[in-house]
Design an enzyme around this catalytic site. Structure first.
Site, PDB file in Angstrom:
ATOM      1  N   GLU A 132     -16.729 -26.755 -26.750  1.00  0.00           N
ATOM      2  CA  GLU A 132     -17.698 -26.759 -27.848  1.00  0.00           C
ATOM      3  C   GLU A 132     -17.086 -27.313 -29.109  1.00  0.00           C
ATOM      4  OE1 GLU A 132     -19.197 -22.893 -28.887  1.00  0.00           O
ATOM      5  OE2 GLU A 132     -19.990 -22.684 -26.870  1.00  0.00           O
ATOM      6  N   GLU A 170     -21.135 -20.658 -36.976  1.00  0.00           N
ATOM      7  CA  GLU A 170     -20.305 -21.109 -38.092  1.00  0.00           C
ATOM      8  C   GLU A 170     -21.217 -21.753 -39.129  1.00  0.00           C
ATOM      9  OE1 GLU A 170     -17.037 -20.493 -37.829  1.00  0.00           O
ATOM     10  OE2 GLU A 170     -15.975 -21.936 -39.095  1.00  0.00           O
ATOM     11  N   ARG A 230     -16.263 -13.055 -41.354  1.00  0.00           N
ATOM     12  CA  ARG A 230     -15.235 -12.744 -40.378  1.00  0.00           C
ATOM     13  C   ARG A 230     -14.447 -11.488 -40.751  1.00  0.00           C
ATOM     14  NH1 ARG A 230     -11.110 -16.708 -37.868  1.00  0.00           N
ATOM     15  NH2 ARG A 230      -9.349 -15.342 -37.655  1.00  0.00           N
ATOM     16  N   ARG A 274      -8.204 -11.324 -29.680  1.00  0.00           N
ATOM     17  CA  ARG A 274      -7.847 -12.731 -29.588  1.00  0.00           C
ATOM     18  C   ARG A 274      -7.593 -12.971 -28.111  1.00  0.00           C
ATOM     19  NH1 ARG A 274      -6.638 -16.326 -33.248  1.00  0.00           N
ATOM     20  NH2 ARG A 274      -6.417 -14.906 -34.999  1.00  0.00           N
ATOM     21  N   LYS A 307      -8.637 -22.624 -28.492  1.00  0.00           N
ATOM     22  CA  LYS A 307      -8.955 -23.703 -29.425  1.00  0.00           C
ATOM     23  C   LYS A 307      -7.996 -24.864 -29.272  1.00  0.00           C
ATOM     24  CE  LYS A 307      -6.724 -21.016 -32.964  1.00  0.00           C
ATOM     25  NZ  LYS A 307      -6.876 -19.970 -33.924  1.00  0.00           N
ATOM     26  N   LYS A 315     -15.683 -27.395 -32.636  1.00  0.00           N
ATOM     27  CA  LYS A 315     -15.145 -26.367 -33.530  1.00  0.00           C
ATOM     28  C   LYS A 315     -15.422 -26.807 -34.961  1.00  0.00           C
ATOM     29  CE  LYS A 315     -11.038 -23.585 -34.476  1.00  0.00           C
ATOM     30  NZ  LYS A 315     -11.260 -23.410 -35.896  1.00  0.00           N
ATOM     31  N   ARG A 318     -17.309 -18.202 -40.551  1.00  0.00           N
ATOM     32  CA  ARG A 318     -17.981 -17.529 -39.438  1.00  0.00           C
ATOM     33  C   ARG A 318     -19.050 -16.578 -39.965  1.00  0.00           C
ATOM     34  NH1 ARG A 318     -14.886 -15.824 -34.371  1.00  0.00           N
ATOM     35  NH2 ARG A 318     -16.382 -14.677 -33.128  1.00  0.00           N
ATOM     36  N   PHE A 325     -23.184 -20.115 -31.847  1.00  0.00           N
ATOM     37  CA  PHE A 325     -22.491 -20.261 -30.565  1.00  0.00           C
ATOM     38  C   PHE A 325     -22.508 -19.009 -29.698  1.00  0.00           C
ATOM     39  CE2 PHE A 325     -19.148 -19.931 -33.923  1.00  0.00           C
ATOM     40  CZ  PHE A 325     -18.643 -18.677 -33.618  1.00  0.00           C
TER      41      PHE A 325
HETATM   42  P1  AMP Z   1      -9.188 -20.161 -36.265  1.00  0.00           P
HETATM   43  O1  AMP Z   1      -9.801 -19.716 -37.552  1.00  0.00           O
HETATM   44  O2  AMP Z   1      -8.366 -21.395 -36.397  1.00  0.00           O
HETATM   45  O3  AMP Z   1      -8.457 -19.045 -35.552  1.00  0.00           O
HETATM   46  O4  AMP Z   1     -10.357 -20.574 -35.270  1.00  0.00           O
HETATM   47  C1  AMP Z   1     -11.329 -19.677 -34.809  1.00  0.00           C
HETATM   48  C2  AMP Z   1     -12.576 -19.810 -35.650  1.00  0.00           C
HETATM   49  O5  AMP Z   1     -13.226 -21.048 -35.395  1.00  0.00           O
HETATM   50  C3  AMP Z   1     -13.642 -18.809 -35.321  1.00  0.00           C
HETATM   51  O6  AMP Z   1     -13.393 -17.576 -35.937  1.00  0.00           O
HETATM   52  C4  AMP Z   1     -14.893 -19.462 -35.871  1.00  0.00           C
HETATM   53  O7  AMP Z   1     -15.038 -19.120 -37.235  1.00  0.00           O
HETATM   54  C5  AMP Z   1     -14.575 -20.939 -35.805  1.00  0.00           C
HETATM   55  N1  AMP Z   1     -15.439 -21.714 -34.889  1.00  0.00           N
HETATM   56  C6  AMP Z   1     -15.963 -22.915 -35.171  1.00  0.00           C
HETATM   57  N2  AMP Z   1     -16.695 -23.377 -34.157  1.00  0.00           N
HETATM   58  C7  AMP Z   1     -16.649 -22.446 -33.175  1.00  0.00           C
HETATM   59  C8  AMP Z   1     -17.204 -22.357 -31.875  1.00  0.00           C
HETATM   60  N3  AMP Z   1     -17.951 -23.310 -31.359  1.00  0.00           N
HETATM   61  N4  AMP Z   1     -16.936 -21.232 -31.163  1.00  0.00           N
HETATM   62  C9  AMP Z   1     -16.156 -20.251 -31.674  1.00  0.00           C
HETATM   63  N5  AMP Z   1     -15.609 -20.286 -32.893  1.00  0.00           N
HETATM   64  C10 AMP Z   1     -15.844 -21.368 -33.647  1.00  0.00           C
END
Ligand code: AMP
Length: 585
Positions: free
Chosen positions: A251, A303, A273, A420, A426, A253, A258, A343
């Site tokens: 998907e 998001e 978040r 997590r 990711k 990102k 969030r 999502f």
């Molecule tokens: P990170 O902040 O780098 O740990 O990445 C995770 C965050 O990416 C999640 O908490 C969401 O806020 C964001 N995110 C963006 N697009 C998506 C998606 N398609 N699915 C899940 N999380 C997403």
């Protein structure tokens, strides 16, 4: 229950530098707390009166008003209070000293109860409108005239919103498990209930009143935020496909904030978040949720991303952060409109979907959402071919996304609240160095600057989060990447988190000039991750006497105010990044 019990425990908590001792003190306090007082004791100990997400008025009395209250309660001139404040640096200590000196004319010798303190603080927080300052001051005076010196110290700090005992949520859960089940092994059960309701006070009361079995039966509720599921990370599509056994959905990102949106009839709540109630900041999203969510009751996640009002193109995360404000909200709605990309669906019309596999939740999302230009569902690609996923990744980047989140579609791909998990992985954009992605680190200390940086900090001591034992472990000293503006604001920005000793939850071998309670998260990129004898991240794990460090760390310019310290990159993730790096050399 008497408030003096809390004050005594707080004083012991404040004096300790060891996490285990901290846990023991907290467990002892909770063991002695009657079930009906449990919620009040938990919130007070966290320095608040309700969980933040309730969006109710919070404590945080202005210093000027608190000084006035201390002066009135102790019959001392304001100037003298201010003078003592300069000398002692903390109004709590000032109140304590004055009461110790017998400056209060006691009206009665009635000891303060937890209930009375809680109710008065709640009233103080809620006071608003004409004459509210006076009523707030008198509220605090009414407590101080009956307080012991030690109680006064903590009452003043609490009312100012500056209690900060440094007890993390996980430490409180450990303490509860210890106090009521005799073993920290039961933290898992408590953590699950907490993950579903985000309400420590509620979980504690259920435990104290009805026992562990009742805690196991706790369910999600529309209106109470669910702690969010988080993603792991890997560096290549191939590794991800292997990790997910080829059963995955990639998907986009999106690089925004969030949102967890709760809808119940005509009521909508939006949680960040960090589980703050941010509904008032996003009236546009609230409106869209009402018109585009067809279910009567639902919890969905997505998001929110800033978009160009003219072209609808995605805009950077920093711009969206300008929407995080208390005033001139309507103006910002027009200036920086938001598109929501959904999502996940956790709940719909009586059905708890958190234990359903991801494809079922995604299908439900399509069923209950009427897509519109600013209320969409994330683009996805179901594939087990790494090359196809890489092409999809390039496409996502070219459309302004950060990369992909690849999600398991297997039978067990449930919504793992608060975890997590390897069910979501990711894949972020590369920065053309061996350290492929930036990390989010918690600032735990600082070094004074010299020369051009005299008067501010020259470098910050940054740490990763260790979920295993709820501690922070240092991983680098960051001195570059800060603009003049960043440098200028740093001393005042960090002031309220300063501590005279190492915070109990921080593990460090380096001794910075000042220590900070873990609170502020920054994004850092470096050249590579190396073994280092001076940092405690993964110490002794890969090599005896060494931890992991980030080499040539630079601040990317992103203050991650949307992340809590516990949301920072974990020690485990840094270990995984180090291992991935070894494979690519
Ligand atoms: P990170 O902040 O780098 O740990 O990445 C995770 C965050 O990416 C999640 O908490 C969401 O806020 C964001 N995110 C963006 N697009 C998506 C998606 N398609 N699915 C899940 N999380 C997403």
């Amino acid at each position: 229950m008497l408030y003096s019990k809390l004050a005594q425990a707080y004083s012991r908590l404040e004096a300790t530098t060891k996490r285990l001792e901290m846990l023991e003190i907290a467990a002892e306090l909770l063991r002695e707390t009657p079930p009906e007082e449990m919620e009040r004791v938990i919130y007070l100990t966290q320095g608040k009166i309700h969980p933040n997400w309730m969006g109710l008025p919070e404590l945080g009395m202005a210093e000027k008003m608190a000084i006035e209250a201390v002066a009135r309660a102790t019959n001392v001139g304001k100037e003298e209070v201010q003078g003592l404040l300069k000398q002692l640096g903390d109004l709590g200590l000032v109140a304590e000293r004055l009461i110790q000196e017998g400056r209060v004319k006691k009206l009665s010798q009635k000891p303060l109860t937890v209930r009375e303190v809680y109710e008065t603080l709640d009233r103080i927080a809620r006071e608003s409108g004409k004459g509210s300052s006076e009523r707030k001051i008198m509220g605090l005076v009414s407590l101080l005239v009956n307080a012991s010196p030690l109680e006064a110290r903590y009452l003043v700090r609490t009312v100012e919103g500056r209690l900060r005992l440094g007890l993390g949520d996980m430490t409180i859960l450990d303490a509860l498990a210890e106090a009521f089940t005799g073993s920290r092994e039961n933290r898992g059960v408590l953590e699950r209930a907490y993950n579903l309701t985000s309400d420590l006070g509620y979980v504690a009361r259920v435990l104290a009143e009805e026992g562990l079995e009742a805690v196991k039966r706790v369910k999600i509720v529309v209106g109470k935020p669910v702690r969010m599921m988080l993603a792991q990370r890997l560096s290549t599509a191939k590794e991800i496909v292997e990790k997910l056994n080829g059963r995955c959905s990639a998907e986009y990102k999106l690089d925004g904030e969030r949102f967890q949106i709760h809808k119940k009839g005509s009521e909508v709540q939006i949680y960040s978040r960090r589980l703050e109630n941010i509904t008032y900041m996003y009236p546009d999203v609230r409106e869209m949720a009402l018109t585009h969510i067809k279910a009567e009751e639902a919890i969905v996640e997505g998001e929110g991303v800033a978009v160009d009002p003219e072209t609808n193109e995605l805009r950077p995360f920093q711009l969206l952060m300008q929407r995080r404000r208390k005033y001139r909200i309507e103006e910002m709605v027009k200036k920086i409109p938001v598109t929501v990309f959904l999502f996940d669906c956790l709940y719909a019309d009586g059905e708890d979907l958190t234990l359903e596999p991801y494809p079922v939740r995604r299908k439900k999302l399509h069923e209950i959402i009427e897509v519109g230009p600013r209320f969409q569902i994330t683009k996805s690609l179901v594939s087990s071919d790494p090359r196809e996923i890489e092409r999809f990744f390039d496409e996502a980047i070219s459309e302004g996304c950060e990369g992909l989140v690849v999600k398991s579609t297997a039978e067990d791909s449930i919504y793992r609240a608060g975890a997590r998990s390897w069910l979501w992985v990711k894949l972020k954009r590369s920065y053309q160095s061996k350290m492929v992605e930036p990390v989010d680190l918690v600032v735990v200390g600082a070094f004074y600057g010299r020369g051009k940086r005299a008067g501010t900090y020259g470098a910050l001591l940054a740490a990763a989060y260790d979920h295993e034992n709820d501690t922070f472990k240092t991983v680098c000293k960051v001195g570059s990447g800060f603009t003049d503006e960043d440098l200028a604001k740093m001393p005042s920005m960090f002031e309220e988190y300063r501590l005279p000793h190492k915070p109990p939850r921080v593990e460090a071998l380096i001794d910075p000039d000042v220590w900070f309670n873990p609170a502020i998260v920054i994004e850092v990129i470096g050249d590579e991750i190396t073994l280092s004898p001076v940092h405690t991240c993964a110490f002794n794990l890969l090599r005896e006497g060494s931890g992991l460090a980030i080499r040539f760390p630079r601040f990317t310019g992103r203050w991650r105010s949307d992340k809590s310290p516990e949301d920072a990159t974990t020690v485990k993730e840094i270990v995984d990044m180090y291992k991935a790096q070894l494979r690519t050399i």
